[in-house]
Design a protein around this motif. Structure first.
Motif, PDB file in Angstrom:
ATOM      1  N   HIS A   7       0.838  -1.093   0.044  1.00 32.01           N
ATOM      2  CA  HIS A   7       0.150   0.076  -0.142  1.00 32.01           C
ATOM      3  C   HIS A   7       0.930   1.473   0.039  1.00 32.01           C
ATOM      4  CE1 HIS A   7      -3.442  -2.656   0.462  1.00 32.01           C
ATOM      5  NE2 HIS A   7      -3.000  -3.088   1.408  1.00 32.01           N
ATOM      6  N   THR A   8       1.259   1.682  -1.404  1.00 33.30           N
ATOM      7  CA  THR A   8       2.356   2.605  -1.373  1.00 33.30           C
ATOM      8  C   THR A   8       1.718   4.245  -1.101  1.00 33.30           C
ATOM      9  OG1 THR A   8       3.504   1.238  -2.843  1.00 33.30           O
ATOM     10  CG2 THR A   8       4.134   3.421  -2.707  1.00 33.30           C
ATOM     11  N   ASN A   9       2.464   4.995  -0.344  1.00 32.60           N
ATOM     12  CA  ASN A   9       2.066   6.222  -0.533  1.00 32.60           C
ATOM     13  C   ASN A   9       1.873   6.889  -1.723  1.00 32.60           C
ATOM     14  OD1 ASN A   9       1.647   9.136   0.145  1.00 32.60           O
ATOM     15  ND2 ASN A   9       2.619   8.902   2.103  1.00 32.60           N
ATOM     16  N   LEU A  10       0.707   7.501  -2.244  1.00 33.74           N
ATOM     17  CA  LEU A  10       0.662   8.075  -3.627  1.00 33.74           C
ATOM     18  C   LEU A  10       1.711   8.996  -3.740  1.00 33.74           C
ATOM     19  CD1 LEU A  10      -3.070   8.034  -4.052  1.00 33.74           C
ATOM     20  CD2 LEU A  10      -1.446   6.350  -4.698  1.00 33.74           C
ATOM     21  N   ARG A  11       2.301   9.900  -2.922  1.00 30.68           N
ATOM     22  CA  ARG A  11       3.206  10.746  -3.208  1.00 30.68           C
ATOM     23  C   ARG A  11       4.523  10.218  -3.406  1.00 30.68           C
ATOM     24  NH1 ARG A  11       2.312  14.387   2.129  1.00 30.68           N
ATOM     25  NH2 ARG A  11       2.377  12.318   2.967  1.00 30.68           N
ATOM     26  N   ASP A  12       4.680   8.860  -2.915  1.00 34.34           N
ATOM     27  CA  ASP A  12       6.232   8.154  -3.269  1.00 34.34           C
ATOM     28  C   ASP A  12       5.959   7.507  -4.608  1.00 34.34           C
ATOM     29  OD1 ASP A  12       7.014   9.511  -0.853  1.00 34.34           O
ATOM     30  OD2 ASP A  12       6.105   7.384   0.252  1.00 34.34           O
ATOM     31  N   TRP A  89      13.753  11.510 -26.991  1.00 34.22           N
ATOM     32  CA  TRP A  89      15.145  11.962 -27.074  1.00 34.22           C
ATOM     33  C   TRP A  89      16.236  11.647 -26.057  1.00 34.22           C
ATOM     34  CZ3 TRP A  89      13.389  17.600 -28.566  1.00 34.22           C
ATOM     35  CH2 TRP A  89      12.894  17.589 -29.924  1.00 34.22           C
ATOM     36  N   PHE A  90      15.730  11.715 -24.722  1.00 32.20           N
ATOM     37  CA  PHE A  90      16.654  11.553 -23.565  1.00 32.20           C
ATOM     38  C   PHE A  90      16.291  10.204 -22.844  1.00 32.20           C
ATOM     39  CE2 PHE A  90      15.835  16.206 -24.513  1.00 32.20           C
ATOM     40  CZ  PHE A  90      16.936  16.427 -25.086  1.00 32.20           C
ATOM     41  N   GLN A  91      15.170   9.523 -23.227  1.00 33.17           N
ATOM     42  CA  GLN A  91      14.806   8.493 -22.451  1.00 33.17           C
ATOM     43  C   GLN A  91      14.316   8.909 -21.065  1.00 33.17           C
ATOM     44  OE1 GLN A  91      18.073   7.786 -24.014  1.00 33.17           O
ATOM     45  NE2 GLN A  91      16.632   7.485 -25.731  1.00 33.17           N
ATOM     46  N   ASP A  92      13.613  10.070 -21.183  1.00 31.46           N
ATOM     47  CA  ASP A  92      13.582  10.536 -19.822  1.00 31.46           C
ATOM     48  C   ASP A  92      11.937  10.425 -19.537  1.00 31.46           C
ATOM     49  OD1 ASP A  92      13.037  12.013 -17.334  1.00 31.46           O
ATOM     50  OD2 ASP A  92      13.034  14.151 -18.564  1.00 31.46           O
ATOM     51  N   GLY A  93      11.550   9.054 -19.024  1.00 31.07           N
ATOM     52  CA  GLY A  93      10.268   8.679 -19.089  1.00 31.07           C
ATOM     53  C   GLY A  93       9.844   8.834 -17.545  1.00 31.07           C
ATOM     54  N   GLY A  94      10.495   9.186 -16.441  1.00 35.18           N
ATOM     55  CA  GLY A  94      10.167   9.247 -15.077  1.00 35.18           C
ATOM     56  C   GLY A  94       9.283  10.448 -14.890  1.00 35.18           C
ATOM     57  N   ILE A  95       7.997  10.111 -14.355  1.00 40.23           N
ATOM     58  CA  ILE A  95       6.956  11.153 -13.768  1.00 40.23           C
ATOM     59  C   ILE A  95       6.499  10.718 -12.442  1.00 40.23           C
ATOM     60  CG2 ILE A  95       5.277   9.722 -15.109  1.00 40.23           C
ATOM     61  CD1 ILE A  95       4.108  12.786 -15.705  1.00 40.23           C
ATOM     62  N   SER A  96       6.223  11.694 -11.607  1.00 40.65           N
ATOM     63  CA  SER A  96       5.589  11.305 -10.358  1.00 40.65           C
ATOM     64  C   SER A  96       4.085  11.071 -10.579  1.00 40.65           C
ATOM     65  CB  SER A  96       5.732  12.631  -9.432  1.00 40.65           C
ATOM     66  OG  SER A  96       4.897  13.552  -9.799  1.00 40.65           O
ATOM     67  N   PHE A  97       3.381  10.367  -9.672  1.00 43.25           N
ATOM     68  CA  PHE A  97       1.958  10.209  -9.463  1.00 43.25           C
ATOM     69  C   PHE A  97       1.166  11.133  -9.738  1.00 43.25           C
ATOM     70  CE2 PHE A  97      -2.033   9.321  -7.495  1.00 43.25           C
ATOM     71  CZ  PHE A  97      -2.605   8.260  -8.206  1.00 43.25           C
ATOM     72  N   GLY A  98       1.584  12.480  -9.081  1.00 48.37           N
ATOM     73  CA  GLY A  98       0.528  13.492  -9.109  1.00 48.37           C
ATOM     74  C   GLY A  98       0.855  14.331 -10.275  1.00 48.37           C
ATOM     75  N   CYS A  99       2.026  14.165 -10.973  1.00 51.07           N
ATOM     76  CA  CYS A  99       2.041  14.931 -12.178  1.00 51.07           C
ATOM     77  C   CYS A  99       1.393  14.288 -13.477  1.00 51.07           C
ATOM     78  CB  CYS A  99       3.697  14.985 -12.691  1.00 51.07           C
ATOM     79  SG  CYS A  99       4.499  16.470 -11.559  1.00 51.07           S
ATOM     80  N   CYS A 100       1.612  12.960 -13.249  1.00 50.47           N
ATOM     81  CA  CYS A 100       0.887  11.564 -13.908  1.00 50.47           C
ATOM     82  C   CYS A 100      -0.719  12.160 -14.204  1.00 50.47           C
ATOM     83  CB  CYS A 100       1.010  10.368 -13.904  1.00 50.47           C
ATOM     84  SG  CYS A 100       0.774   9.320 -15.087  1.00 50.47           S
ATOM     85  N   SER A 102      -2.408  14.837 -13.118  1.00 46.85           N
ATOM     86  CA  SER A 102      -2.548  16.124 -13.599  1.00 46.85           C
ATOM     87  C   SER A 102      -2.562  16.170 -15.238  1.00 46.85           C
ATOM     88  CB  SER A 102      -1.384  16.916 -13.163  1.00 46.85           C
ATOM     89  OG  SER A 102      -1.508  17.376 -11.937  1.00 46.85           O
ATOM     90  N   GLN A 103      -1.414  15.293 -15.655  1.00 48.38           N
ATOM     91  CA  GLN A 103      -1.562  15.380 -17.273  1.00 48.38           C
ATOM     92  C   GLN A 103      -2.755  14.745 -17.899  1.00 48.38           C
ATOM     93  OE1 GLN A 103       1.300  12.696 -19.280  1.00 48.38           O
ATOM     94  NE2 GLN A 103       1.900  14.411 -20.398  1.00 48.38           N
ATOM     95  N   MET A 104      -3.213  13.341 -17.026  1.00 47.27           N
ATOM     96  CA  MET A 104      -4.316  12.740 -17.487  1.00 47.27           C
ATOM     97  C   MET A 104      -5.443  13.598 -17.404  1.00 47.27           C
ATOM     98  SD  MET A 104      -6.438   9.921 -15.022  1.00 47.27           S
ATOM     99  CE  MET A 104      -7.025  11.466 -14.072  1.00 47.27           C
ATOM    100  N   PHE A 105      -5.884  14.523 -15.923  1.00 46.03           N
ATOM    101  CA  PHE A 105      -6.866  15.206 -16.247  1.00 46.03           C
ATOM    102  C   PHE A 105      -7.141  16.347 -17.190  1.00 46.03           C
ATOM    103  CE2 PHE A 105      -8.485  19.655 -14.593  1.00 46.03           C
ATOM    104  CZ  PHE A 105      -9.916  19.265 -14.589  1.00 46.03           C
ATOM    105  N   PHE A 106      -5.724  17.016 -17.696  1.00 48.99           N
ATOM    106  CA  PHE A 106      -5.630  18.164 -18.532  1.00 48.99           C
ATOM    107  C   PHE A 106      -6.036  17.437 -19.946  1.00 48.99           C
ATOM    108  CE2 PHE A 106      -3.721  20.483 -15.146  1.00 48.99           C
ATOM    109  CZ  PHE A 106      -4.686  21.899 -15.087  1.00 48.99           C
ATOM    110  N   LEU A 107      -5.486  16.327 -20.300  1.00 55.13           N
ATOM    111  CA  LEU A 107      -5.512  15.808 -21.509  1.00 55.13           C
ATOM    112  C   LEU A 107      -7.194  15.392 -21.779  1.00 55.13           C
ATOM    113  CD1 LEU A 107      -4.629  14.196 -24.034  1.00 55.13           C
ATOM    114  CD2 LEU A 107      -4.454  12.038 -22.491  1.00 55.13           C
ATOM    115  N   HIS A 108      -7.889  15.044 -20.879  1.00 54.00           N
ATOM    116  CA  HIS A 108      -9.246  14.595 -21.140  1.00 54.00           C
ATOM    117  C   HIS A 108     -10.044  15.791 -20.965  1.00 54.00           C
ATOM    118  CE1 HIS A 108      -8.456  10.210 -21.078  1.00 54.00           C
ATOM    119  NE2 HIS A 108      -7.942  10.163 -19.905  1.00 54.00           N
ATOM    120  N   PHE A 109      -9.622  16.555 -20.173  1.00 53.74           N
ATOM    121  CA  PHE A 109     -10.435  17.884 -20.089  1.00 53.74           C
ATOM    122  C   PHE A 109     -10.353  18.545 -21.277  1.00 53.74           C
ATOM    123  CE2 PHE A 109      -9.794  22.616 -19.243  1.00 53.74           C
ATOM    124  CZ  PHE A 109     -11.251  22.828 -18.699  1.00 53.74           C
TER     125      PHE A 109
END
Length: 318
Positions: A7-12, A89-100, A102-109
């Motif tokens: 049960h991972t803390n969503l912020r982590d 370009w940079f294989q920079d695929g890391g993203i936090s749960f909160g940012c993910c 946020s991106q989901m919300f704005f995309l669908h919105f």
């Protein structure tokens, strides 16, 4: 990063987006047309907004709705493409749960809001052709503004529950997203518990927002065609249909890949390779925003004239 607790803390939680599965070696080549289209989309839509807001002759309902569409296109491509290019370009695929999320919300919105704008543009064509003498009295600037605000409010209330539906889930280890950006079901499928509510809500949203918009657009054009074919003059009929050409192209460009992706995910997932799904999803967020200003620029005489005026003035200044 591996998450070991049940049960991972969503912020982590941190996710890793891998781009287009199976086409990792081609990411650099794929990024070239995507980056080019993104630049054209942003520049083209900003130029369209500039022309509409600086030229008083373009302060008509049709062009005010077009400015809303241009703004939505800029946001739609910008929410997803920069991170997509960072992965390629940079294989920079890391993203936090909160940012993910946020991106989901704005995309669908933005998607739902743009669908409502296309419906408003269909209503604009309906009034212009079926009630030409009352066009400016029905679609006043106040009414247009209220329609734009209503589109945003409707989209917010439809998409905001997605945030709660994702936050209620339990995540316990899986953190690889086989995509180039975060979307609702992509996040939900990483959860340990049941996602039936997420699935049902996604289908309900599709049926009662996007699908309803499409039905109302079809009804609008059915009424438009009925009116047009009652016009005795063939030249007048062709002129009336010509004013709808750009909007029909934009509608097909917006909804066709969206419905293909929706039905393929639910009914054709085993028949269509995953990399085809993801590649089409990536192109979907850049191709319509790129082509929309080009379509309206080519098919709309007033925009062509204003663009040539601005272009000739810039040449003289240089």
């Amino acid at each position: 990063m591996t998450i070991s607790s049940n049960h991972t803390n969503l912020r982590d939680i941190w996710y890793t987006m891998i781009g287009i599965p199976g086409l990792e070696d081609a990411h650099t080549w794929i990024s070239i047309p995507i980056c080019s289209m993104y630049i054209v989309a942003v520049v083209g839509n900003i130029l369209l907004l500039f022309l509409i807001f600086t030229e008083r002759s373009l302060h008509e309902p049709m062009y005010l709705f077009l400015s809303m569409l241009a703004l939505a296109d800029i946001f739609l491509s910008t929410v997803t493409t920069p991170k997509m290019l960072a992965i390629f370009w940079f294989q920079d695929g890391g993203i936090s749960f909160g940012c993910c999320v946020s991106q989901m919300f704005f995309l669908h919105f933005i998607f739902v809001a743009e669908s409502a704008i296309l419906l408003a543009m269909a209503f604009d064509r309906y009034v212009a052709i079926c009630y030409p003498l009352r066009y400016t009295t029905i679609l006043t600037p106040s009414v247009i503004g209220k329609m734009g605000i209503a589109s945003v409010i409707r989209s917010f209330f439809i998409c905001f529950p997605l945030v709660f539906l994702v936050y209620r889930l339990t995540f316990c280890g899986r953190n690889i997203i086989h995509h180039s950006y975060c979307e609702h079901m992509g996040i939900a499928r990483l959860a340990c518990d049941s996602i039936k509510v997420n699935i049902y809500y996604g289908v309900i949203v599709a049926l009662f927002s996007t699908c309803l918009d499409v039905v109302l657009i079809i009804i609008s054009y059915a009424l438009i065609l009925r009116t047009v074919f009652r016009i005795p003059s063939q030249d007048a009929r062709l002129k009336a249909l010509g004013t709808c050409g750009s909007h029909v192209c934009v509608i097909l460009l917006f909804y066709t890949p969206a419905f293909f992706s929706f039905f393929a995910h639910r009914f054709g997932g085993h028949n269509i390779p995953l990399h085809v799904h993801i590649l089409l999803a990536n192109l979907y967020v850049v191709i319509p925003p790129t082509l929309n200003p080009i379509i309206y620029g080519v098919k709309t005489k007033q925009i062509q004239e204003k663009f040539m005026q601005v272009f000739s003035m810039s040449k003289k200044l240089c």
